[in-house]
Scaffold this motif. Sequence first.
Motif, mmCIF file in Angstrom:
data_model
loop_
_atom_site.group_PDB
_atom_site.id
_atom_site.type_symbol
_atom_site.label_atom_id
_atom_site.label_comp_id
_atom_site.label_asym_id
_atom_site.label_seq_id
_atom_site.Cartn_x
_atom_site.Cartn_y
_atom_site.Cartn_z
ATOM 1 N N PHE A 76 0.924 -1.148 0.018
ATOM 2 C CA PHE A 76 0.118 0.071 -0.159
ATOM 3 C C PHE A 76 0.914 1.287 -0.180
ATOM 4 N N ALA A 77 1.747 1.205 0.900
ATOM 5 C CA ALA A 77 2.576 2.523 1.178
ATOM 6 C C ALA A 77 3.667 2.820 -0.236
ATOM 7 N N SER A 78 3.771 1.705 -0.687
ATOM 8 C CA SER A 78 4.642 1.884 -2.159
ATOM 9 C C SER A 78 3.913 2.650 -3.272
ATOM 10 N N ARG A 79 2.662 2.519 -3.142
ATOM 11 C CA ARG A 79 1.694 3.360 -4.197
ATOM 12 C C ARG A 79 1.460 4.699 -3.869
ATOM 13 N N ASN A 80 1.785 5.042 -2.669
ATOM 14 C CA ASN A 80 1.831 6.488 -2.335
ATOM 15 C C ASN A 80 3.116 7.191 -2.836
ATOM 16 N N GLN A 81 2.940 8.634 -3.283
ATOM 17 C CA GLN A 81 4.055 9.294 -3.903
ATOM 18 C C GLN A 81 4.374 10.470 -2.751
ATOM 19 N N VAL A 82 5.611 10.468 -2.191
ATOM 20 C CA VAL A 82 5.892 11.390 -1.311
ATOM 21 C C VAL A 82 6.509 12.587 -1.780
ATOM 22 N N LEU A 83 5.734 13.684 -2.470
ATOM 23 C CA LEU A 83 6.128 14.645 -3.077
ATOM 24 C C LEU A 83 6.621 15.864 -2.181
ATOM 25 N N THR A 84 7.415 16.684 -2.391
ATOM 26 C CA THR A 84 7.501 17.980 -1.648
ATOM 27 C C THR A 84 6.273 18.873 -1.627
ATOM 28 N N SER A 85 5.697 18.732 -0.284
ATOM 29 C CA SER A 85 4.383 19.548 -0.086
ATOM 30 C C SER A 85 4.772 20.999 0.307
ATOM 31 N N MET A 86 3.946 21.809 -0.822
ATOM 32 C CA MET A 86 4.093 23.149 -0.472
ATOM 33 C C MET A 86 2.564 23.789 -0.590
ATOM 34 N N LEU A 87 1.616 23.025 -0.152
ATOM 35 C CA LEU A 87 0.073 23.102 -0.220
ATOM 36 C C LEU A 87 -0.346 24.084 0.790
ATOM 37 N N GLY A 88 0.298 23.869 2.023
ATOM 38 C CA GLY A 88 -0.310 24.726 3.123
ATOM 39 C C GLY A 88 -1.566 24.572 3.606
ATOM 40 N N MET A 89 -2.533 25.469 3.967
ATOM 41 C CA MET A 89 -4.058 25.120 4.265
ATOM 42 C C MET A 89 -3.729 24.614 5.788
ATOM 43 N N GLY A 90 -3.172 25.132 6.484
ATOM 44 C CA GLY A 90 -3.146 24.725 7.899
ATOM 45 C C GLY A 90 -2.406 23.306 8.112
ATOM 46 N N TYR A 91 -1.618 22.769 7.149
ATOM 47 C CA TYR A 91 -0.733 21.639 7.282
ATOM 48 C C TYR A 91 0.746 21.970 6.718
ATOM 49 N N GLU A 520 1.564 -3.801 14.612
ATOM 50 C CA GLU A 520 0.607 -2.910 14.173
ATOM 51 C C GLU A 520 0.920 -1.475 14.068
ATOM 52 N N MET A 521 1.889 -1.081 14.940
ATOM 53 C CA MET A 521 2.338 0.468 15.211
ATOM 54 C C MET A 521 3.560 0.733 14.083
ATOM 55 N N ILE A 522 4.207 -0.172 13.534
ATOM 56 C CA ILE A 522 5.387 -0.054 13.034
ATOM 57 C C ILE A 522 5.153 0.829 11.648
ATOM 58 N N PRO A 523 3.887 0.562 10.852
ATOM 59 C CA PRO A 523 3.812 1.391 9.564
ATOM 60 C C PRO A 523 3.634 2.870 9.713
ATOM 61 N N ILE A 524 2.945 3.230 10.812
ATOM 62 C CA ILE A 524 2.682 4.720 11.173
ATOM 63 C C ILE A 524 3.653 5.749 10.895
ATOM 64 N N THR A 525 5.054 5.317 11.155
ATOM 65 C CA THR A 525 6.258 6.245 10.823
ATOM 66 C C THR A 525 6.666 6.184 9.574
ATOM 67 N N TRP A 526 6.391 5.130 8.814
ATOM 68 C CA TRP A 526 6.947 5.099 7.481
ATOM 69 C C TRP A 526 6.729 6.565 6.656
ATOM 70 N N PRO A 527 7.701 6.820 6.082
ATOM 71 C CA PRO A 527 7.420 8.248 5.213
ATOM 72 C C PRO A 527 6.299 8.131 4.247
ATOM 73 N N GLU A 528 6.059 7.150 3.677
ATOM 74 C CA GLU A 528 5.064 6.864 2.621
ATOM 75 C C GLU A 528 3.398 7.259 3.267
ATOM 76 N N PHE A 529 3.480 7.032 4.662
ATOM 77 C CA PHE A 529 2.284 7.105 5.232
ATOM 78 C C PHE A 529 2.182 8.629 5.846
ATOM 79 N N ALA A 530 3.528 8.675 6.545
ATOM 80 C CA ALA A 530 3.489 9.847 7.795
ATOM 81 C C ALA A 530 3.821 11.264 6.892
ATOM 82 N N ARG A 531 4.195 11.434 5.511
ATOM 83 C CA ARG A 531 4.373 12.610 5.021
ATOM 84 C C ARG A 531 3.632 12.975 3.802
ATOM 85 N N ILE A 532 2.375 12.383 3.873
ATOM 86 C CA ILE A 532 1.482 12.662 2.740
ATOM 87 C C ILE A 532 0.440 13.814 3.357
#
Length: 963
Positions: A76-91, A520-532
């Motif tokens: 699942f994580a590999s299908r996410n793309q971690v681009l540099t976020s410059m979207l803002g809007m409170g995040y 169960e806890m390990i994946p939540i800090t993977w960048p592909e989940f954490a940095r979207i």
Amino acid sequence: MAGTRSKLPELGEAGRFADRHIGPSPADVGHMLKTLGLGSLDELIAKIVPAVIRSEPTIPIEPLSEVEALARLRSFASRNQVLTSMLGMGYADCVTPPVILRNVLENPGWYTAYTPYQAEISQGRLEVLVAFQQMIIDLTGMEIANASLLDEATAAAEAMTLMKRMSKSKSDAFFVAADCHPQTIAVIQTRAEPLGFTVEIGDPTAERDWSQFFGVLLQYPATTGDVRDDAALVKRAHDAGALVTVAADLLSLVLLHAPGAWGADVVVGTAQRFGVPLGFGGPHAAFMATRDSFKRTMPGRLVGVSIDSRGRAAYRLALQTREQHIRREKATSNICTAQVLLAVMAAFYAIYHGPDGLKRIASRIHRLTTILAAGLARLGRTVETRAFFDTITVAAGADATTIVDRARALGINLRRVGATRIGIAVNETTRADEIESVWQAFAGKATGFTVAELDAAIDDALPASARRNDPILSHAVFNRYHSETEMLRYMRRLEDRDIALNRAMIPLGSCTMKLNATTEMIPITWPEFARIHPFAPLDQAKGYLAMIRDLEAKLAILTGFAGVSLQPNSGAQGEYAGLLIIRAYHARRLEAHRNLVLIPASAHGTNPASAALANFEVGVVACDDHGNVDIADLKARAEQHRDRLAALMVTYPSTHGVFEEGIREVCRIVHDNGGQVYMDGANLNALVGLCRPGEFGPDVLHMNLHKTFCIPHGGGGPGVGPIAVGPHLKDLLPTHTVVGEAGPAGGIGPVSAAPWGSAGILAISWAYIAMMGTAGLKRATQVSILSANYIAKRLDTHFPVLYTGPGGFVAHECIVDPRPLKDHTGIGVEDIAKRLMDYGFHAPTMSFPVPGTLMIEPTESESLYELDRFCEAMIAIRREIATIEAGTWDQTDNPLKNAPHTADVLMSADWPHRYSRDQAAFPSTAAREAKYWPPVGRIDNVHGDRNLVCTCPPIETYRTAAE
């Protein structure tokens, strides 16, 4: 051995996770069943769970091994793309300091603790929460702050209702600045509509009659990036009788004037960018700060400083009488779960960096933004934002789509603001080469100038008049722990003050404190989940969406409902969303006059509080002597109010810990009289794999993923409260203004800021279900019921079990009743709870749902050894009470009245008691072998509320405590 043969499936790991999750072994289960006089788990369930509701999932979920589950999540994580976020809007993307990542977010000593109702064994996280409150007070310039809310948008909605309560204005109109974040505006609209508030969205700088509004919401800096001094506007609003809330970027307040300095009444926002990952929208800790005079009507938890039995400073939850579990439909809010774990991370981030470090981070962000704007101006682009902190809006004309696409090809997400404008937000992780890539996206080619070149040539864009010049974070806690060595030891000291699941069983009834497995806890800090980013293009979140859809499908299978929404980011939010759906359903059928919600007297306080928030009238249904809904009373009330009955809110199994035989009849009565049935899923841990609520009558169910499906409680949050609905309500599930794909087009408005709520922790529940499979989930439910009955059997002759079902059995929890002892011994439920601390235990739930009792829920994860250890502690306490009954110990001077006993009390030269030091500190063998020392004595709650202090105590207080 010759002639033996094992098959590979028997030797594999698939299905083995259930054996690790479930505490009692097969032999232990046999012993427990024998204690109850039963021969099998199936026999147990047949005696307890009504046959008319038993129904196993129709589609089996085959279990995965832990390795397979992690591999699937990696897919699942590999299908996410971690681009540099410059979207803002409170995040904003940020850096979680590794010392905080490893020792808090990934540490069960922090994430498995419960809400700190038992303050004496929660001093570590309470101390950090006071630091969080101090941080918010300092940065916002306000007088008092709470210990976190759910997200910025819902915090703004809470501020709206707070201002309505406090305003003297008779108006029902609320003004929202058009340059607020769009998700905040949408959540405000959702919250306002059932309450009858009119929301006007407009330019706050335009001339208008502010007397027509009871409140105003401003964004600072604006969603466009504009930094505006609204002091004059606030004064005009105040002069006209309106109150003002400012939704502020917390990191910007390190450099900018505090909203409190120009008269704001309330300040809300999110602490996400203080070291908390994006997580596709959450969980993040929001905050609210306000005037001291508003404290008794402020929503959310509030941590205060009181004194313990020896007069030393100690922390506790303050002013709880304003909360939903006490005031019910008259509460200030329906909030139960907050975001404690994330507030702890944010506070530690500020402690670790200190005021100088935060100023450096904020100044670097602003400097990069200034250089970005100057470069765009050099390219001939019009930067519309003149004064800014980290965000600018650029006029792009017809090139807007092309520029955004070019940036994406360069690995950067920019925000579309309408058809012809682009928003760009800089954050802590932004690099100089990324600024140059943005210029390239606008120019269509390399620009020929660099960040370093402009850095040497230009001044900052933030005018001196906008900069704050008062000191921030001057308390010692923010100025001491800046080396990793000191920070590591400080966090460890605080962790050791608390009891979490990594130390002992937490048998809280209605709270389901079960194992939160490491896998169960390990994946939540993977960048592909954490940095979207929550508003990243969905083609960059394909893995997230696939996991979310699969989790929704699994929850639908297990509950028997037609549709599921994961958007609500707490159980109370799930309740609220479910009631809004019922409200919309009646309105669609031209029956909007249905405004009465019936609620059993035993219900959790969030039920009536949520009903009030949805603007329903609340009617109370009696319970019978066995703890069941009084069906005759329900029938009479439903028929009496059949023309306006909207719903019944029912918890099943009941809050009294029994399966009600008449649940189908209860649902039929409500349906026959035009209402819908909302089921509170607080006790779903007694049903999964055995019953599917969607098949025995309820129309709406809210689930607590932080109970039944293993998301940890985090010391008081995060939580996730999805709702499941029948087919007739599926098209009314929550939608989202920014990301329409998050829900049906005709659904109710958003109830959370992010499209899928706290998406960053959904992998925990997905992994739990996937590794357990339907067979494992069924066995977990059976063992949770077995464990509760085993405890009830062992304790009944010492502390009578208050409610049982047919055959004398309970569901997954039991209520024991020490009340008869109080009259002749003076010992009450609080004394037992505090004495359990000396035995190394967190107490069961006190005085809910029945005052003066203890509600015990062991869950399936606790081993027979731990169940027996708890029972032996309770039985030993009963023997201690018998010593008081016999007159050997005084009613006011005994180990229970003086509990908990701290190490310094035991070491004191003066020991005036008739019991020994050994009896005080080491009441059991287990306590002697692995002693937990409560850090403070019993806390004086009355003193804490009468002398309310919700900020960090002076350093002298710590010295006194240490001495």
